[in-house]
Design a protein around this motif. Structure first.
Motif, mmCIF file in Angstrom:
data_model
loop_
_atom_site.group_PDB
_atom_site.id
_atom_site.type_symbol
_atom_site.label_atom_id
_atom_site.label_comp_id
_atom_site.label_asym_id
_atom_site.label_seq_id
_atom_site.Cartn_x
_atom_site.Cartn_y
_atom_site.Cartn_z
ATOM 1 N N LEU A 223 26.910 39.530 35.342
ATOM 2 C CA LEU A 223 27.499 39.023 36.585
ATOM 3 C C LEU A 223 28.958 39.454 36.619
ATOM 4 O O LEU A 223 29.777 38.993 35.827
ATOM 5 C CB LEU A 223 27.402 37.491 36.636
ATOM 6 N N ASP B 96 20.350 45.054 35.328
ATOM 7 C CA ASP B 96 19.503 44.207 34.466
ATOM 8 C C ASP B 96 18.911 45.065 33.370
ATOM 9 O O ASP B 96 18.622 46.244 33.592
ATOM 10 C CB ASP B 96 18.309 43.659 35.257
ATOM 11 N N GLY C 276 21.426 40.009 31.425
ATOM 12 C CA GLY C 276 21.893 40.111 32.809
ATOM 13 C C GLY C 276 23.407 40.126 32.836
ATOM 14 O O GLY C 276 24.063 39.626 31.917
ATOM 15 N N ASN D 289 32.451 32.897 32.747
ATOM 16 C CA ASN D 289 32.989 33.609 33.925
ATOM 17 C C ASN D 289 33.968 32.721 34.680
ATOM 18 O O ASN D 289 35.048 33.155 35.074
ATOM 19 C CB ASN D 289 31.857 34.018 34.879
ATOM 20 N N LYS E 56 12.900 40.493 31.488
ATOM 21 C CA LYS E 56 14.373 40.542 31.413
ATOM 22 C C LYS E 56 14.887 40.037 30.070
ATOM 23 O O LYS E 56 14.441 39.015 29.564
ATOM 24 C CB LYS E 56 14.928 39.699 32.553
ATOM 25 N N GLY F 235 24.329 33.075 37.468
ATOM 26 C CA GLY F 235 23.766 34.416 37.523
ATOM 27 C C GLY F 235 23.983 35.037 38.895
ATOM 28 O O GLY F 235 24.668 34.463 39.745
ATOM 29 N N ARG F 236 23.378 36.202 39.103
ATOM 30 C CA ARG F 236 23.475 36.856 40.405
ATOM 31 C C ARG F 236 22.617 36.108 41.416
ATOM 32 O O ARG F 236 21.770 35.302 41.036
ATOM 33 C CB ARG F 236 22.991 38.300 40.283
ATOM 34 N N SER G 12 31.049 27.624 32.082
ATOM 35 C CA SER G 12 30.708 29.032 32.335
ATOM 36 C C SER G 12 31.877 29.905 31.859
ATOM 37 O O SER G 12 33.025 29.653 32.245
ATOM 38 C CB SER G 12 30.466 29.235 33.843
#
Ligand code: BTN
Length: 242
Positions: A112, A100, A110, A13, A107, A41-42, A11
């Motif tokens: 995060l 979003d 997105g 992030n 979608k 994701g969220r 990831s």
């Protein structure tokens, strides 16, 4: 912006957060990968890997000093930036609060955002991770846990991911300093004109609570204004429209 490319990673992030205190990741670095094997994701969801021709990236910001309220609006800035870049491909992106982007109700990207703090509670940095469906094969779109689309499907053409990513990063840099000074008001109108939820009945999940009502406005600091069936007004600073 400094670019940090990693061929494969679980990831971007997670990588950015773990390395945020090192010199490897300085202020204003974009970490991006071709293969993200465990994207997050969220709402504890996962972000599916849908092939190398899509975007999996994280912008890392390490502003000095104290936490500022405007930092929590950076996802909305990135959201407007993404919407403006989508528009360059002649599609009509709509924003679902807070960040979003959807096209024709499905979608397409997105965000995060994660803040990293030290044990003493000082802000070490902010990671703005974003995934964009640019060239997702249709059979993979069906496996995503919510209605999803991809820019190649909306435009009927293959999308160059490096070109798209560069447009996003350039635009983000263009706005960034002014945004930190002026706050959400700088983009409020740009955000609102693309908001698909305004004047509609929505359910918003805020931790364990769900609010229902008409979304009447987005305030000067990016919060969602909701009027419930008893005409009571709620100002929601965080949450997700279900
Ligand atoms: C959402 O739930 O809508 C947010 C999805 C964010 C996905 C991106 S892909 C790059 C970055 N790394 C992650 O693990 N997640 C974000």
């Amino acid at each position: 912006m400094k670019w940090l490319y990693i061929e494969e990673i679980d990831s971007t992030n997670k990588y950015a957060k773990e390395g945020i205190s090192t010199d490897n990741i300085s202020d204003q670095t974009v970490v991006y990968t071709y293969r993200q094997t465990a994207g997050r994701g969220r709402l504890q969801r996962e972000w599916n890997y849908t092939g190398e021709d899509n975007i999996y990236a994280s912008i890392v910001l390490k502003p000095s000093g104290q936490m500022k309220e405007v930092y929590s609006n950076l996802t909305q800035l990135l959201c407007v930036v993404l919407a403006e870049v989508f528009e360059e491909y002649s599609v009509v992106p709509k924003i679902k609060w807070p960040n979003d982007i959807r096209i024709n109700g499905k979608k397409i990207s997105g965000i995060l955002a994660e803040a990293v703090t030290s044990q003493e509670g000082n802000l070490l940095g902010i990671v703005l991770g974003f995934g964009v469906n640019l060239n997702v094969p249709e059979e993979l779109l069906e496996k995503i846990n919510q209605p999803a689309t991809s820019l190649n499907i909306e435009t009927g053409m293959f999308i160059d991911k490096e070109e798209f990513l560069k447009k996003v990063i350039d635009k983000f840099c263009l706005y960034y300093n002014k945004f930190i000074e002026e706050g959400f008001l700088l983009i409020r109108e740009d955000y609102k004109k693309r908001a698909e939820f305004l004047n509609k009945n929505v359910s918003v999940k805020v931790f364990d609570k769900t609010y229902e009502g008409i979304a009447t406005d987005v305030t000067s600091n990016g919060a969602l204004k909701l009027k419930d069936k008893n005409n009571k007004e709620h100002i929601l600073l965080i949450g997700d429209i279900l």
